[in-house]
Design a protein around this motif. Sequence first.
Motif, mmCIF file in Angstrom:
data_model
loop_
_atom_site.group_PDB
_atom_site.id
_atom_site.type_symbol
_atom_site.label_atom_id
_atom_site.label_comp_id
_atom_site.label_asym_id
_atom_site.label_seq_id
_atom_site.Cartn_x
_atom_site.Cartn_y
_atom_site.Cartn_z
ATOM 1 N N GLU A 7 -1.917 20.036 -18.678
ATOM 2 C CA GLU A 7 -2.448 21.101 -17.817
ATOM 3 C C GLU A 7 -3.868 21.457 -18.222
ATOM 4 O O GLU A 7 -4.757 21.604 -17.379
ATOM 5 N N GLN A 14 -9.542 14.611 -13.949
ATOM 6 C CA GLN A 14 -9.751 14.379 -12.523
ATOM 7 C C GLN A 14 -11.236 14.299 -12.183
ATOM 8 O O GLN A 14 -11.653 13.465 -11.362
ATOM 9 N N ARG A 76 7.253 24.258 -15.608
ATOM 10 C CA ARG A 76 6.785 25.082 -14.497
ATOM 11 C C ARG A 76 5.336 25.513 -14.722
ATOM 12 O O ARG A 76 4.933 25.831 -15.844
ATOM 13 N N ARG A 77 4.557 25.533 -13.646
ATOM 14 C CA ARG A 77 3.140 25.903 -13.720
ATOM 15 C C ARG A 77 2.909 27.243 -13.034
ATOM 16 O O ARG A 77 3.541 27.547 -12.017
ATOM 17 N N ASP A 79 0.423 28.101 -11.306
ATOM 18 C CA ASP A 79 -0.158 27.934 -9.966
ATOM 19 C C ASP A 79 0.808 27.271 -8.986
ATOM 20 O O ASP A 79 0.443 26.985 -7.844
ATOM 21 N N GLY A 80 2.027 27.011 -9.429
ATOM 22 C CA GLY A 80 3.028 26.433 -8.544
ATOM 23 C C GLY A 80 2.918 24.932 -8.360
ATOM 24 O O GLY A 80 3.669 24.345 -7.563
ATOM 25 N N SER A 81 2.012 24.283 -9.083
ATOM 26 C CA SER A 81 1.851 22.834 -8.946
ATOM 27 C C SER A 81 3.045 22.112 -9.571
ATOM 28 O O SER A 81 3.854 22.701 -10.276
ATOM 29 N N ALA A 82 3.128 20.809 -9.308
ATOM 30 C CA ALA A 82 4.264 20.016 -9.767
ATOM 31 C C ALA A 82 4.347 20.020 -11.292
ATOM 32 O O ALA A 82 3.312 20.020 -11.975
ATOM 33 N N ASN A 85 2.336 15.601 -13.661
ATOM 34 C CA ASN A 85 1.136 15.109 -12.978
ATOM 35 C C ASN A 85 0.703 13.783 -13.607
ATOM 36 O O ASN A 85 1.399 13.236 -14.471
#
Length: 416
Positions: A7, A14, A76-77, A79-82, A85
Amino acid sequence: TFGRVDELLLPYYQRDMAEGAMTREQACALITDFYCKNNLILGRGEHQMSGNSAKSTGWQRNLTYDAPQYIVLGGRRADGSAPGNELTNLWLECVVPRFENPVIVLRYTADLGESLWLLALDKMRQNASLLIYNDGAVIPALERAGIAPQDALTYTMHGCNWVDAPGIQRTAICSWLWLPRYVLQALLGTADAPAPDYQDMDQIYERVGQAYRAALEAECARFRASRARWEEMSPGLLRVDDCFLAGPIERARSWAAGGVPYVTLTATLSGIGTAADSLAAVDELVFREHRFSLETLRHALRQNYGFSTATELATAEGNEARRPRAHARQEASGDEARALEALRLACLKAPKFGQDDDLADQHAVRMAQAILQEIEEARRRGTADEITIFPCVETDMNHLRAGAETGATPDGRPAG
C-alpha cells in the motif's frame, strides 16, 4: 515493522511504471535485494534460540535477537480498494523460502483472489517465513478492544507477532497473568479465602474468574493511576519512537504521557493449555467418573504428588537466572506413595487440550470466554475510567519463570 509495503509503495511503483522509469523485472530485483539485506542483517530474530550465556547464540551475540521484521501484505484498505494489488503479488512472488527474515504477513480476506492465495500457499508449502492473519478475526477484535473501525483497518504487527494500530497506539502495561495460578487459588484457596467444597465445575469457574479479575483490577488500577499523572508528566522524556508516531510532535507530549490516540494495556491469557488441562482433569476424575474426591486431589496437589523440589538452585555460567534441579521422590510411606503416583498417572492420562478431545477443548474455550468476560468488565466500557485493553493469548518464554513459581497442577505436572 516495515508495515503495509504494497500500500505504501504502490503510488511510486505505478508512477515509475507509467513513466517507463522502471520495469517489473527491475522492481522484482529491488525487492529481492531488500529481502537479501534483511536476511543478512537480522539473522533468526527469535528469542527461543538459547539462554543468556555469553557463549550462547542469543542475546549476547545477536544484536537483533528479538527483532523479526514484518512486511505486511493484503488486507482491507481504508480507501476501499482491493485487498490484493500488483505489488502484493510482486512481493509474494519474490519471497525466498529459505530466508528466515523478514517475516511476511499476509492479511487474508475472502476476496483476496485465488491466484494470490495459491501463490501464498505455495510459498508456505516451501516453508517460507510467512504468516496468515485473518482480517475477519483481527479487525473485529481490535474494535471490541476499543480501536475505532477506521483505525482497526490499518493494523500491522511488531515484535513477537503483537498486533498494533501503527503510528497511533502504544502499550503502556503488559500484564502477565498466569491462568494456572488462579486455577490453583480456586481449588486450594488462600489464607484469606479458603476453598469451598465445590459441587460442580460452574462453582470452580466462578472462583477462577474472581481470582483473575482481582489480579487484573490491580493492573487496571496501576494503569489508571499512571494515566491520571499524564498532565503533570507531560511533555515527558522524548523517546526515539515518539519521532515516528502521530501525535507526540504535534502535541509536544511523549506517547508515554498520552501523546498518541491509543495508550493500551495488554492482558495476557498465559498458560491456557495447563489451565484447561487442569480443569478437564478435575471435571473428568472428580465430577464425571468420581474416581477421586476433590479433597483427595487437593491433598495430592499439596503433597506435590509425592515429589520434593530440590532447594539447591543451579546457576548457568554468566547467567543470574536460577534454575531448579530435577524433582526427587519424597520418602513417603509405601501405600501413600503408590496412591499419590496412581492419582498423578490418572491426571496425566486425563483429556488434554489440543489432542482433539472435546472435553479438554471445551474447557479451553470456556476458560477463554470466562476470562474475556472478566476483561470486558474490568475495562469499564463507556465510563470516564474506560481502558483500551488488548486481550492476548501468549506465554512466550515466561513458562520457564511461571512454571518454576507454580505448585503442582491437576494435569499431573509436579511443582516447579
